[in-house]
Design a protein around this motif. Structure first.
Motif, PDB file in Angstrom:
ATOM      1  N   ASP A   1      -6.544   0.830  -4.280  1.00  0.00           N
ATOM      2  CA  ASP A   1      -6.472   0.276  -2.920  1.00  0.00           C
ATOM      3  C   ASP A   1      -7.510  -0.820  -2.733  1.00  0.00           C
ATOM      4  OD1 ASP A   1      -4.402   1.879  -2.158  1.00  0.00           O
ATOM      5  OD2 ASP A   1      -5.635   3.370  -1.133  1.00  0.00           O
TER       6      ASP A   1
ATOM      7  N   ARG B   1       2.711   1.574  -3.252  1.00  0.00           N
ATOM      8  CA  ARG B   1       1.758   1.829  -4.335  1.00  0.00           C
ATOM      9  C   ARG B   1       1.358   3.297  -4.370  1.00  0.00           C
ATOM     10  NH1 ARG B   1      -1.488  -1.717  -3.069  1.00  0.00           N
ATOM     11  NH2 ARG B   1      -3.055  -0.591  -1.886  1.00  0.00           N
ATOM     12  N   HIS B   2       1.070   3.863  -3.233  1.00  0.00           N
ATOM     13  CA  HIS B   2       0.692   5.276  -3.183  1.00  0.00           C
ATOM     14  C   HIS B   2       1.806   6.162  -3.733  1.00  0.00           C
ATOM     15  CE1 HIS B   2      -2.772   5.014  -0.008  1.00  0.00           C
ATOM     16  NE2 HIS B   2      -2.961   4.250  -1.055  1.00  0.00           N
TER      17      HIS B   2
ATOM     18  N   ALA C   1      -4.110  10.812 -10.302  1.00  0.00           N
ATOM     19  CA  ALA C   1      -3.645  10.057  -9.137  1.00  0.00           C
ATOM     20  C   ALA C   1      -4.711  10.049  -8.043  1.00  0.00           C
ATOM     21  CB  ALA C   1      -2.344  10.660  -8.600  1.00  0.00           C
TER      22      ALA C   1
ATOM     23  N   LYS D   1       0.806  -1.223   0.000  1.00  0.00           N
ATOM     24  CA  LYS D   1       0.000   0.000   0.000  1.00  0.00           C
ATOM     25  C   LYS D   1       0.835   1.268   0.000  1.00  0.00           C
ATOM     26  CE  LYS D   1      -3.857   2.271   2.367  1.00  0.00           C
ATOM     27  NZ  LYS D   1      -4.846   2.185   3.478  1.00  0.00           N
TER      28      LYS D   1
ATOM     29  N   VAL E   1       1.897   5.703  -7.647  1.00  0.00           N
ATOM     30  CA  VAL E   1       0.772   6.366  -8.310  1.00  0.00           C
ATOM     31  C   VAL E   1       0.950   7.881  -8.313  1.00  0.00           C
ATOM     32  CG1 VAL E   1      -1.713   6.806  -8.190  1.00  0.00           C
ATOM     33  CG2 VAL E   1      -0.843   4.491  -7.842  1.00  0.00           C
ATOM     34  N   ASN E   2       1.379   8.439  -7.194  1.00  0.00           N
ATOM     35  CA  ASN E   2       1.591   9.885  -7.110  1.00  0.00           C
ATOM     36  C   ASN E   2       2.735  10.346  -7.999  1.00  0.00           C
ATOM     37  OD1 ASN E   2      -0.494  10.477  -5.278  1.00  0.00           O
ATOM     38  ND2 ASN E   2       0.790   9.966  -3.510  1.00  0.00           N
TER      39      ASN E   2
ATOM     40  N   GLN F   1      -6.292   6.321  -6.716  1.00  0.00           N
ATOM     41  CA  GLN F   1      -5.802   5.757  -5.458  1.00  0.00           C
ATOM     42  C   GLN F   1      -6.844   4.878  -4.765  1.00  0.00           C
ATOM     43  OE1 GLN F   1      -2.897   5.509  -4.501  1.00  0.00           O
ATOM     44  NE2 GLN F   1      -1.681   7.385  -4.534  1.00  0.00           N
TER      45      GLN F   1
END
Length: 280
Positions: A156, A135-136, A148, A132, A139-140, A152
């Motif tokens: 998730d 991943r955040h 983004a 997690k 993506v950002n 998100q």
């Protein structure tokens, strides 16, 4: 958003197939737990001649490709070094910046857009997407700020879904089962620019994908697939970012009749061989 939607979202590959020979173990069992009949290896003189012929042609092709310029052609005149092919490296240095471990600060030109697409594809198809926090960060770093924020929550939900994780052989927390190694990698083969302007670009990237679990008893062995993604990029705050993308299968090459490696060899390879920073 369905499981199939996410599996075809360019993040971890889809349904492409290649032909391989699985490794044989004692009694005909291979390391992935699949029972099959043992096959004896046969090498005919005909196949040997074919292999030798291919090797000779390959050596000749390499020698021709590496032949220096400066020689006159049969027709006379100054010889010129051929222009680089569409997918040949340009010699430009890779970017030096990074965001969330992902290269950043790409050049504001077609080459920079292609390099961004290749590096972003690798990040989005990595095993880190199943963590997690990582991943955040990915993506950002990869998407435009607006995109983004939209993605998100849905990502998730998918990546933490027990049904999805179970379908690919992972534990409910996204970790690999004991004595297995989770593999999720994208290997870019080439890129091309379809459209380009000062603030946007459409880039296609052709790549192979490795996805699965390396382990003695896994039902999801590491397999190879081939895809082409089209990334819609936007120039935002001095860098290229992904605004949207599409995925399609192939082009898929003919698979050689090679014996698949053991689960142990596959796991070691993933640990020992790192990835690349891709630049044109």
């Amino acid at each position: 958003m369905s499981l199939d939607d996410e599996r075809n979202d360019g993040l971890f590959g889809g349904s492409g197939e290649t032909r391989t020979r699985l490794p044989e173990g004692e009694g005909g069992d291979d390391v992935y737990g699949a029972r099959r009949s043992a096959r004896g290896g046969r090498t005919s003189s005909r196949s040997l001649v074919t292999v030798v012929g291919v090797v000779v042609l390959l050596i000749a092709a390499i020698a021709f490709a590496n032949r220096g310029g400066g020689e006159s052609s049969a027709g006379g005149g100054d010889a010129k070094t051929p222009d680089a092919a569409a997918t040949a490296p340009s010699g430009e240095k890779p970017v030096s910046g990074k965001a969330a471990g992902i290269p950043s600060g790409f050049a504001h030109d077609e080459q920079g857009a292609q390099s961004a697409a290749a590096n972003y594809a690798v990040a989005l198809g990595s095993a880190e997407m199943f963590n997690k926090e990582q991943r955040h960060g990915i993506v950002n770093a990869v998407y435009t700020p607006d995109e983004a924020a939209k993605r998100q929550g849905s990502l998730d939900k998918v990546y933490s879904g027990e049904k999805f994780l179970s379908s690919i052989g992972l534990n409910p927390d996204g970790s690999a089962p004991k004595d297995t190694k989770f593999v999720s990698r994208i290997i870019p083969v080439g890129t091309q620019v379809k459209k380009f302007s000062a603030d946007s670009a459409s880039v296609e990237i052709w790549y192979s994908s490795l996805f699965g679990l390396a382990g003695e008893d896994t039902k999801n062995p590491v397999s190879e697939s081939w895809f082409t993604n089209t990334y819609e990029l936007r120039w935002v705050d001095g860098d290229w970012k992904v605004a949207d993308f599409r995925q399609k299968d192939g082009p898929v090459p003919v698979g050689r009749d090679q014996r698949a490696s053991t689960a142990d060899d596959m796991a070691k390879a993933v640990e020992q061989f790192g990835g690349f920073t891709y630049a044109r």
